[in-house]
Design a protein around this motif. Sequence first.
Motif, PDB file in Angstrom:
ATOM      1  N   VAL A 123       0.863  -1.183   0.000  1.00  0.00           N
ATOM      2  CA  VAL A 123       0.000   0.000   0.000  1.00  0.00           C
ATOM      3  C   VAL A 123       0.897   1.229   0.000  1.00  0.00           C
ATOM      4  O   VAL A 123       1.775   1.359   0.852  1.00  0.00           O
ATOM      5  N   LYS A 125       1.086   5.093   0.618  1.00  0.00           N
ATOM      6  CA  LYS A 125       0.280   6.059   1.379  1.00  0.00           C
ATOM      7  C   LYS A 125       1.023   7.382   1.479  1.00  0.00           C
ATOM      8  O   LYS A 125       2.255   7.396   1.509  1.00  0.00           O
ATOM      9  N   TYR A 131      -6.090  10.052   6.243  1.00  0.00           N
ATOM     10  CA  TYR A 131      -6.913   9.374   7.242  1.00  0.00           C
ATOM     11  C   TYR A 131      -8.113   8.790   6.526  1.00  0.00           C
ATOM     12  O   TYR A 131      -8.421   9.168   5.386  1.00  0.00           O
ATOM     13  N   ASP A 132      -8.779   7.840   7.175  1.00  0.00           N
ATOM     14  CA  ASP A 132      -9.950   7.189   6.586  1.00  0.00           C
ATOM     15  C   ASP A 132      -9.672   6.694   5.164  1.00  0.00           C
ATOM     16  O   ASP A 132     -10.509   6.812   4.270  1.00  0.00           O
ATOM     17  N   GLN A 163      -0.953  -6.209   4.531  1.00  0.00           N
ATOM     18  CA  GLN A 163      -1.156  -7.164   5.630  1.00  0.00           C
ATOM     19  C   GLN A 163      -2.423  -7.985   5.394  1.00  0.00           C
ATOM     20  O   GLN A 163      -3.509  -7.414   5.261  1.00  0.00           O
ATOM     21  N   GLU A 168      -9.328  -6.418  12.182  1.00  0.00           N
ATOM     22  CA  GLU A 168      -8.708  -5.168  12.614  1.00  0.00           C
ATOM     23  C   GLU A 168      -9.271  -4.849  13.994  1.00  0.00           C
ATOM     24  O   GLU A 168     -10.495  -4.917  14.197  1.00  0.00           O
ATOM     25  N   GLU A 232      -4.556   1.437  16.493  1.00  0.00           N
ATOM     26  CA  GLU A 232      -5.251   0.491  15.616  1.00  0.00           C
ATOM     27  C   GLU A 232      -4.255  -0.571  15.167  1.00  0.00           C
ATOM     28  O   GLU A 232      -3.114  -0.241  14.814  1.00  0.00           O
ATOM     29  N   GLU A 244      -1.702   2.293  13.081  1.00  0.00           N
ATOM     30  CA  GLU A 244      -1.478   3.704  13.385  1.00  0.00           C
ATOM     31  C   GLU A 244      -2.030   4.051  14.755  1.00  0.00           C
ATOM     32  O   GLU A 244      -2.797   3.290  15.337  1.00  0.00           O
TER      33      GLU A 244
HETATM   34  P1  AMP Z   1      -5.238   3.764   7.552  1.00  0.00           P
HETATM   35  O1  AMP Z   1      -5.598   5.106   6.998  1.00  0.00           O
HETATM   36  O2  AMP Z   1      -3.776   3.470   7.588  1.00  0.00           O
HETATM   37  O3  AMP Z   1      -5.926   3.474   8.860  1.00  0.00           O
HETATM   38  O4  AMP Z   1      -5.868   2.691   6.541  1.00  0.00           O
HETATM   39  C1  AMP Z   1      -7.262   2.562   6.363  1.00  0.00           C
HETATM   40  C2  AMP Z   1      -7.613   1.104   6.140  1.00  0.00           C
HETATM   41  O5  AMP Z   1      -6.943   0.609   4.953  1.00  0.00           O
HETATM   42  C3  AMP Z   1      -7.144   0.180   7.253  1.00  0.00           C
HETATM   43  O6  AMP Z   1      -8.066   0.181   8.318  1.00  0.00           O
HETATM   44  C4  AMP Z   1      -7.091  -1.148   6.513  1.00  0.00           C
HETATM   45  O7  AMP Z   1      -8.394  -1.690   6.340  1.00  0.00           O
HETATM   46  C5  AMP Z   1      -6.536  -0.750   5.156  1.00  0.00           C
HETATM   47  N1  AMP Z   1      -5.050  -0.822   5.157  1.00  0.00           N
HETATM   48  C6  AMP Z   1      -4.204   0.178   5.464  1.00  0.00           C
HETATM   49  N2  AMP Z   1      -2.920  -0.233   5.439  1.00  0.00           N
HETATM   50  C7  AMP Z   1      -2.937  -1.537   5.101  1.00  0.00           C
HETATM   51  C8  AMP Z   1      -1.923  -2.539   4.934  1.00  0.00           C
HETATM   52  N3  AMP Z   1      -0.602  -2.275   5.054  1.00  0.00           N
HETATM   53  N4  AMP Z   1      -2.343  -3.796   4.624  1.00  0.00           N
HETATM   54  C9  AMP Z   1      -3.657  -4.092   4.476  1.00  0.00           C
HETATM   55  N5  AMP Z   1      -4.656  -3.191   4.628  1.00  0.00           N
HETATM   56  C10 AMP Z   1      -4.315  -1.917   4.939  1.00  0.00           C
END
Ligand code: AMP
Length: 350
Positions: A123, A125, A131-132, A163, A168, A232, A244
Amino acid sequence: MMALAGYPLGVRCTFLDRSAEAPGAQVAPLLVGPLEDAALLAKLASDNDVVTFDWENISGAALAPLEKITSIRPPRAALEVSQDRLHEKALFKRLKIPVAGHAPVDTREQLVRAAATLGVPGVLKTRRMGYDGKGQCVVRGAQDIERAWDRLGAGGLIYEKFQTFTREVSIVGARSAAGDIVYYPLSANSHADGVLRHSVAPYTNPALLRSARIYLKRVMSALDYVGVLTIEFFVVKGRLIANEMAPRVHNSGHWTIEGCVTSQFENHLRAICDLPLGSTRTLGHAAMINFLGRMPDRKRLLQIDGLAFHDYGKEARPGRKLGHCTILKADIAARNRALRHALKLIKPAD
Ligand code: AMP
């Protein structure tokens, strides 16, 4: 929700928001203006005993001068580390909290190298202001690299190994200035398109809870934290991988309003106002469902026994969190039945 929790304690809130329509304005005085406005921030700090935040993308530099006027709780260092996914992961690693394999990405070549060394899927980012699920792009193979780079590329990115999680979960806790800590039980969280749809709690898994509490305590102690903190996690092969942290009350803790003796909002206020922390004992089995993009039919939902309704009074926009409901039942089966029923009545608008 923070102001409402404060009323019975005699704690009065004043808010600062960019919009005069901010939900807090329904229940407390509101200052309207940019969150970095030095004069507004100075007024907030001089008129109040303590300054806190419930959104982590505010500028730490803008808050720094306020430290001379009043206390900022949680500490600015916690805010700043949580604003950058790379710094956050570095803190987790330093505290021996497992994280997904990752690499900073500032150029297209670094993205190609990260995908080659860490592997796909991954992923990509943005390190800041994400966020979200905003500012994220899944890379499933070499063919996705160009697309991901075109969408997000401008530097300041992080590539994380994808992952494959079974669940979660998140933990919410509160720490006082004296170092006392209270922990809520784990919430199990379901996301759609990166946004929290619903949570159920307590999620009972003693081994995971033990680890989550240890990790939360390590972060709180390292930052000399005061207030509510959330981490989380992904559950991968029965182990926690930290995703995070949020230095604030958290959406996955909204169920504590009805589901616990003391809500996360009240414990946040108690912590930052130097009041004793309250019991986090649960009062049943809870489910929290977000209202995303459109409000559901209130009359039909309220027919569900044990359901509490929260309308934030926001203008509807696709995907926007407009409110939530919490279902509280004496046992898991009844909670799950009511959750399934409620989910049929709550359809997010895209
Ligand atoms: P975050 O903004 O990092 O909380 O990402 C939002 C959502 O995307 C997470 O709650 C996961 O469902 C998914 N996600 C984020 N990072 C990963 C990752 N490295 N592997 C798998 N799913 C991810």
